[in-house]
Design a protein around this motif. Sequence first.
Motif, PDB file in Angstrom:
ATOM      1  N   ALA A  50      -7.116 -24.820  -7.712  1.00  0.00           N
ATOM      2  CA  ALA A  50      -8.110 -25.130  -8.748  1.00  0.00           C
ATOM      3  C   ALA A  50      -9.379 -24.315  -8.541  1.00  0.00           C
ATOM      4  N   ALA A  91     -12.399 -17.778 -13.652  1.00  0.00           N
ATOM      5  CA  ALA A  91     -13.032 -18.075 -14.948  1.00  0.00           C
ATOM      6  C   ALA A  91     -14.515 -17.751 -14.909  1.00  0.00           C
ATOM      7  N   CYS A 112     -16.157 -26.355 -15.025  1.00  0.00           N
ATOM      8  CA  CYS A 112     -14.779 -26.696 -15.400  1.00  0.00           C
ATOM      9  C   CYS A 112     -14.403 -27.888 -14.531  1.00  0.00           C
ATOM     10  N   ASP A 146      -9.554 -20.242 -19.541  1.00  0.00           N
ATOM     11  CA  ASP A 146      -8.576 -19.435 -20.271  1.00  0.00           C
ATOM     12  C   ASP A 146      -7.487 -20.267 -20.932  1.00  0.00           C
ATOM     13  N   GLN A 147      -7.655 -21.581 -20.959  1.00  0.00           N
ATOM     14  CA  GLN A 147      -6.652 -22.451 -21.574  1.00  0.00           C
ATOM     15  C   GLN A 147      -6.950 -22.676 -23.054  1.00  0.00           C
ATOM     16  N   ILE A 203     -15.094 -28.736 -20.153  1.00  0.00           N
ATOM     17  CA  ILE A 203     -15.698 -27.444 -19.849  1.00  0.00           C
ATOM     18  C   ILE A 203     -17.073 -27.412 -20.501  1.00  0.00           C
ATOM     19  N   LYS A 207      -8.776 -20.718  -9.661  1.00  0.00           N
ATOM     20  CA  LYS A 207      -8.793 -20.579 -11.123  1.00  0.00           C
ATOM     21  C   LYS A 207     -10.214 -20.666 -11.647  1.00  0.00           C
ATOM     22  N   PHE A 208     -10.997 -21.572 -11.092  1.00  0.00           N
ATOM     23  CA  PHE A 208     -12.392 -21.714 -11.535  1.00  0.00           C
ATOM     24  C   PHE A 208     -13.185 -20.441 -11.204  1.00  0.00           C
ATOM     25  N   ALA A 256      -9.393 -25.131 -17.363  1.00  0.00           N
ATOM     26  CA  ALA A 256      -9.864 -23.777 -17.058  1.00  0.00           C
ATOM     27  C   ALA A 256     -10.323 -23.052 -18.323  1.00  0.00           C
TER      28      ALA A 256
END
Length: 397
Positions: free
Chosen positions: A3, A10, A60, A75-76, A45, A6-7, A73
Amino acid sequence: MKALYKFSLALLSLTLFVCSCKQESHIVESALKPHVESGKLPGAISVLIDDKANKIDVACVGWANIEEKRPIAMDQLFMQCSQTKGFCGVTIAMLVEEGKISLDDPVSKYLPEFKEMKVRTKDKNGKEILVPAKNQITIRMVMNHTAGFPFEIPSKIKKGWAGLSIQDTAKEAASEPIGFEPGTQAKYSNTGIDIGAAVIEVVTKKPWDVFLKERVLDPLGMKDTTFNPTDEQLKNSISMYKIHKDKAPEFTLFNNWMPLPHNGPTVFPSAGAGLWTTANDQVKFYRMLMNLGVGDNGVRILKEETVKNLLATSTRPAKLGKYSLGLWATNDAWFGHGGAWSTTCKINWEKKQLQLWVVQLLGSKNGTWHKDYKKAVDDFFSGKADKAGDEYVGRTK
């Protein structure tokens, strides 16, 4: 660890096109974490930008899907619902800027079926009757919700936002009576915005979604914004939850306004509500508006005066509220829009400030986090942040 990775990606992606901000804040993350940990908030977000102060806060927090333990995230994909209206407003403004249309052109100039409209009213005995409309419906009226159209036409009430093509939506709308004399009242209407898109299709000789992609999405690098997401995008999208006062968030597979399937040949673009996007892409679009028509990649989408005078300034008659072309506008440099699943974004072109909020929630008013989030926003902007436009968050009528 996954996680956090991914953050970090982003945040890096966002920072690259946010003027290389040096001052990163974590005010919102701290405010929202307790509500996620208590199980009241599935995930959210938040992006706050203050370019003049050279600072940014990206949070996020929580889950895109609680059951799958899938972190939320940037990019979702998510459904932005009525925020789609602002995208139509930009394309209308483009054609005005190019001299191809005027806001005061009758819609019937491009769509003849709107030439003679009937108004639903009552006689002196209170009986409902239909009378001929005195005023011609203009492009301005359909884009600022003063044309008299209902929220949705009957077919879309049955099939949802994506259930009918833009041209078929316009044809059905023209065959139905309107609710008041055009230009004399205001009623929030997805239908009117779809009619604006139908005019664009006639003028450009292209489907509206194709024109939008060629002239706005692709130039700004909004690669994940679409009316017809792939199966892979949907698999990793932010899930919808219904928020209750007295129990945990309830996973919701779909809403009747956006029924399954979410892609394929039965899904049509709708300018009133229906565009899927990501937080990364949303920031690109709204920063273009905040920067008066120029994207962070240097591409100019609109002239400065066009954004100031057509998108950030109300086009409604006096005493009918503040609304421009698919965007609420307060006439003090704040403008933006919200969506039915409680997403929202507002920008100020003078202060160079942006507030983006991404969730996929029904019944968000039952949430426990509102007070803490608003305080965090106020703290970030070192004062009371603008609350205008909140009436367009969570609206489905």
